[in-house]
Design a protein around this motif. Structure first.
Motif, PDB file in Angstrom:
ATOM      1  N   PHE A  13      36.987   0.361  47.338  1.00  0.00           N
ATOM      2  CA  PHE A  13      36.215  -0.255  46.257  1.00  0.00           C
ATOM      3  C   PHE A  13      34.938   0.543  46.119  1.00  0.00           C
ATOM      4  CE2 PHE A  13      38.951  -3.454  48.014  1.00  0.00           C
ATOM      5  CZ  PHE A  13      39.469  -4.088  46.895  1.00  0.00           C
ATOM      6  N   LYS A  14      34.417   0.622  44.894  1.00  0.00           N
ATOM      7  CA  LYS A  14      33.244   1.456  44.633  1.00  0.00           C
ATOM      8  C   LYS A  14      32.099   0.623  44.088  1.00  0.00           C
ATOM      9  CE  LYS A  14      31.823   5.601  42.098  1.00  0.00           C
ATOM     10  NZ  LYS A  14      31.118   6.277  43.155  1.00  0.00           N
ATOM     11  N   ALA A  15      30.957   0.783  44.731  1.00  0.00           N
ATOM     12  CA  ALA A  15      29.711   0.227  44.206  1.00  0.00           C
ATOM     13  C   ALA A  15      29.039   1.349  43.427  1.00  0.00           C
ATOM     14  CB  ALA A  15      28.811  -0.231  45.349  1.00  0.00           C
ATOM     15  N   LEU A  19      24.853   3.671  49.065  1.00  0.00           N
ATOM     16  CA  LEU A  19      24.872   2.620  50.081  1.00  0.00           C
ATOM     17  C   LEU A  19      24.290   3.077  51.420  1.00  0.00           C
ATOM     18  CD1 LEU A  19      28.397   1.085  49.383  1.00  0.00           C
ATOM     19  CD2 LEU A  19      26.172   0.328  48.544  1.00  0.00           C
ATOM     20  N   THR A  20      23.576   4.185  51.419  1.00  0.00           N
ATOM     21  CA  THR A  20      22.968   4.673  52.649  1.00  0.00           C
ATOM     22  C   THR A  20      22.037   3.601  53.212  1.00  0.00           C
ATOM     23  OG1 THR A  20      23.098   6.952  51.866  1.00  0.00           O
ATOM     24  CG2 THR A  20      21.546   6.503  53.668  1.00  0.00           C
ATOM     25  N   ASP A  44      31.885   6.458  52.298  1.00  0.00           N
ATOM     26  CA  ASP A  44      31.076   7.503  51.666  1.00  0.00           C
ATOM     27  C   ASP A  44      29.858   6.824  51.043  1.00  0.00           C
ATOM     28  OD1 ASP A  44      29.896   9.516  50.103  1.00  0.00           O
ATOM     29  OD2 ASP A  44      31.835  10.418  49.623  1.00  0.00           O
ATOM     30  N   ALA A  45      28.783   6.764  51.813  1.00  0.00           N
ATOM     31  CA  ALA A  45      27.593   6.022  51.379  1.00  0.00           C
ATOM     32  C   ALA A  45      27.010   6.562  50.081  1.00  0.00           C
ATOM     33  CB  ALA A  45      26.533   6.029  52.480  1.00  0.00           C
ATOM     34  N   GLN A  51      35.770   0.792  52.180  1.00  0.00           N
ATOM     35  CA  GLN A  51      37.202   0.728  52.458  1.00  0.00           C
ATOM     36  C   GLN A  51      37.553  -0.546  53.214  1.00  0.00           C
ATOM     37  OE1 GLN A  51      39.176   3.214  55.671  1.00  0.00           O
ATOM     38  NE2 GLN A  51      39.812   4.318  53.813  1.00  0.00           N
ATOM     39  N   HIS A  52      38.655  -1.166  52.789  1.00  0.00           N
ATOM     40  CA  HIS A  52      39.265  -2.290  53.509  1.00  0.00           C
ATOM     41  C   HIS A  52      40.664  -1.849  53.877  1.00  0.00           C
ATOM     42  CE1 HIS A  52      40.897  -6.180  54.530  1.00  0.00           C
ATOM     43  NE2 HIS A  52      41.812  -6.050  53.592  1.00  0.00           N
ATOM     44  N   ILE A  53      41.089  -2.128  55.100  1.00  0.00           N
ATOM     45  CA  ILE A  53      42.447  -1.784  55.511  1.00  0.00           C
ATOM     46  C   ILE A  53      43.300  -3.039  55.429  1.00  0.00           C
ATOM     47  CG2 ILE A  53      43.911  -0.903  57.356  1.00  0.00           C
ATOM     48  CD1 ILE A  53      41.517   0.816  58.226  1.00  0.00           C
TER      49      ILE A  53
END
Length: 93
Positions: A13-15, A19-20, A44-45, A51-53
């Motif tokens: 999912f992407k914000a 997100l650092t 990838d901040a 990511q959700h598994i």
């Protein structure tokens, strides 16, 4: 995003933000169900990728999903308008 019942693979999912240094919380909910916290991690901040598994535990159905980020005491929820959608479709076997 569409996955099948019993799938066990990563989904992202992407914000639309960097997100650092942020903590993240991924929540899913059917229209009539209780919220479900989905374990997630930032992969990838700088690109805002989380990511959700999948564990195969989500029952079939359509879920509204949102990503809540906390950074420096500020809480921002993505998407900012509406919800992301995760559909778990029936597996044929």
């Amino acid at each position: 995003m569409i996955v099948k019942e019993n799938d066990t693979h990563p989904v992202e999912f992407k914000a639309n933000a960097d997100l650092t240094g942020a903590t993240v919380r991924l929540t899913a909910r059917t229209r009539t169900g209780e919220p479900i916290d989905l374990p997630c991690s930032v992969v990838d901040a700088s690109e805002g990728l989380v990511q959700h598994i999948l564990t195969g535990a989500l029952p079939k159905g359509t879920y509204r999903v949102e990503l809540e980020t906390t950074n420096g005491g500020e809480i921002i929820t993505f998407p900012n308008s509406g919800y992301a959608t995760l559909t778990v479709a029936e597996d044929l076997d």
